[in-house]
Design an enzyme around this catalytic site. Structure first.
Site, PDB file in Angstrom:
ATOM      1  N   SER A  63       4.882  45.915  -6.567  1.00  0.00           N
ATOM      2  CA  SER A  63       6.165  46.085  -7.263  1.00  0.00           C
ATOM      3  C   SER A  63       6.970  44.800  -7.413  1.00  0.00           C
ATOM      4  CB  SER A  63       7.029  47.114  -6.541  1.00  0.00           C
ATOM      5  OG  SER A  63       6.617  48.391  -6.905  1.00  0.00           O
ATOM      6  N   LYS A  66       7.627  43.681 -10.833  1.00  0.00           N
ATOM      7  CA  LYS A  66       8.689  44.305 -11.642  1.00  0.00           C
ATOM      8  C   LYS A  66       9.896  43.371 -11.849  1.00  0.00           C
ATOM      9  CE  LYS A  66       7.093  48.780 -10.019  1.00  0.00           C
ATOM     10  NZ  LYS A  66       7.323  49.936  -9.129  1.00  0.00           N
ATOM     11  N   TYR A 187       0.823  48.753 -16.602  1.00  0.00           N
ATOM     12  CA  TYR A 187       1.603  48.789 -15.351  1.00  0.00           C
ATOM     13  C   TYR A 187       0.690  48.513 -14.146  1.00  0.00           C
ATOM     14  CZ  TYR A 187       4.119  50.981 -11.452  1.00  0.00           C
ATOM     15  OH  TYR A 187       4.711  51.236 -10.227  1.00  0.00           O
ATOM     16  N   TYR A 238      13.506  49.782  -2.178  1.00  0.00           N
ATOM     17  CA  TYR A 238      13.348  51.234  -2.118  1.00  0.00           C
ATOM     18  C   TYR A 238      14.616  51.858  -1.541  1.00  0.00           C
ATOM     19  CZ  TYR A 238       8.551  49.484  -2.451  1.00  0.00           C
ATOM     20  OH  TYR A 238       7.426  48.802  -2.827  1.00  0.00           O
ATOM     21  N   VAL A 256       4.420  47.414  -2.118  1.00  0.00           N
ATOM     22  CA  VAL A 256       3.638  48.128  -1.091  1.00  0.00           C
ATOM     23  C   VAL A 256       2.431  47.327  -0.597  1.00  0.00           C
ATOM     24  CG1 VAL A 256       4.352  50.477  -1.674  1.00  0.00           C
ATOM     25  CG2 VAL A 256       2.387  49.462  -2.834  1.00  0.00           C
TER      26      VAL A 256
HETATM   27  N1  GLU Z   1       1.600  50.103  -8.073  1.00  0.00           N
HETATM   28  C1  GLU Z   1       2.380  50.739  -7.058  1.00  0.00           C
HETATM   29  C2  GLU Z   1       2.744  52.154  -7.459  1.00  0.00           C
HETATM   30  O1  GLU Z   1       3.062  52.386  -8.556  1.00  0.00           O
HETATM   31  C3  GLU Z   1       3.592  49.911  -6.822  1.00  0.00           C
HETATM   32  C4  GLU Z   1       4.454  50.486  -5.764  1.00  0.00           C
HETATM   33  C5  GLU Z   1       5.285  49.474  -5.042  1.00  0.00           C
HETATM   34  O2  GLU Z   1       4.857  48.381  -4.727  1.00  0.00           O
HETATM   35  O3  GLU Z   1       6.432  49.836  -4.804  1.00  0.00           O
HETATM   36  O4  GLU Z   1       2.728  53.042  -6.683  1.00  0.00           O
END
Ligand code: GLU
Length: 302
Positions: A63, A66, A187, A238, A256
């Site tokens: 993530s 992002k 994604y 988060y 994650v």
């Molecule tokens: N590719 C992971 C998902 O969509 C990213 C989640 C993350 O790192 O928060 O679950």
């Protein structure tokens, strides 16, 4: 400030907790990674780079990607972006479906999965290839080879039912322009990008220096860099963004894969990595390391 000494000390300080927590298990490719690793890198706005521990070991940025998709779309669309995504913390799990239906297909923020899928969709429309656009930005900024890990991408694609559900729900509300399968593929590819702490910190340095990288190239306007930092502060960790602001006090984004990217505006970008995650999905040793870093340097926005 002896940043080399500080990063070395941090490696020693977090050593007792490294390897004590499990890596993410819902993406099998991540579960297989040795949790007894920890790295830290600091890239200053003056162009210096310091690092310690496993700071040159590549990991899945997940993530954290992002932050860069958001930067690219914000640079292109400006405020128009906010017609499709809100800017508030969600208070729900990062992959929750509940709020998305309740709020008629407008995700709470660009960092939860639903919001990131909308940003990826927009980037794909703007560029014709969202994931290679992010990859190319990271290659240009880090000066290193950056590629997705095909095993992690395949592993996530095989277990990505929840993200598929989010994408279909977004599409049902008319908030995706591209086909669901395309958006999911792009994604997953940008989440699977593999980088080390050094390259990630160097790539994000523009967020610490009003949008300009170490070569003076303007990646984002100063105003947009400020906005990306604000979103990282409020939505980047988060459900633990509040706790992280309390403990560390820096804009940051976790993934994650166990990485966390943090920004000290005007000073540096910091990247930490250790795969073991706590209950909210953030690297336990990574948070402890950033806590120690702000204590040692006094560098915090508060
Ligand atoms: N590719 C992971 C998902 O969509 C990213 C989640 C993350 O790192 O928060 O679950």
């Amino acid at each position: 400030m002896d940043l080399q000494r500080i990063t070395d000390d941090i490696v020693a300080k977090v050593a007792p907790i490294v390897g004590q927590y499990p890596p993410a298990d819902y993406i099998p490719g991540l579960k297989a990674i040795d949790p007894s690793q920890f790295g830290i890198a600091v890239a200053t706005v003056n162009g210096e780079v310091y690092g310690a521990g496993n700071w040159t070991t590549p990991f899945s940025i997940q993530s954290i990607s992002k932050v860069f998709t958001l930067a690219l779309v914000l640079a292109a669309d400006g405020e128009d972006l906010w017609r499709r995504v809100f800017r508030e913390p969600s208070g729900n799990a990062f992959n929750s479906l509940l709020q998305l239906e309740h709020e008629a297909g407008i995700p709470r923020n660009p960092f939860i999965n639903a919001g990131a899928l909308v940003i990826t969709d927009r980037l794909h429309t703007l560029t014709g290839n969202a994931s290679s656009t992010v990859r190319d930005l990271l290659r240009a900024e880090s000066g290193s080879t950056v590629d997705p890990d095909p095993n992690i991408a395949a592993s996530e694609a095989a277990h990505g039912h929840r993200n598929a559900a989010l994408a279909h729900l977004l599409s049902s509300y008319g908030n995706l322009d591209n086909p669901v399968e395309t958006v999911l593929h792009e994604y997953i590819q940008h989440c699977a990008l593999t980088m080390n702490c050094r390259d990630l910190a160097v790539s994000a340095r523009f967020l610490a220096s009003n949008g300009r990288d170490a070569n003076g190239h303007m990646v984002l306007s100063a105003s947009h860099a400020k906005r990306v930092n604000a979103l990282m502060l409020t939505c980047g960790l988060y459900d633990a963004a509040g706790e992280f602001a309390y403990r560390v006090g820096l804009p940051a984004k976790s993934g994650v894969g166990g990485g966390i990217l943090a920004i000290v505006p005007g000073k540096c970008a910091i990247s930490v990595w250790s795969p073991g995650l706590g209950k909210s999905g953030n690297s336990v040793a990574g948070v402890a390391a950033l806590d120690e870093f702000t204590n040692r340097t006094g560098w915090s926005i508060f």
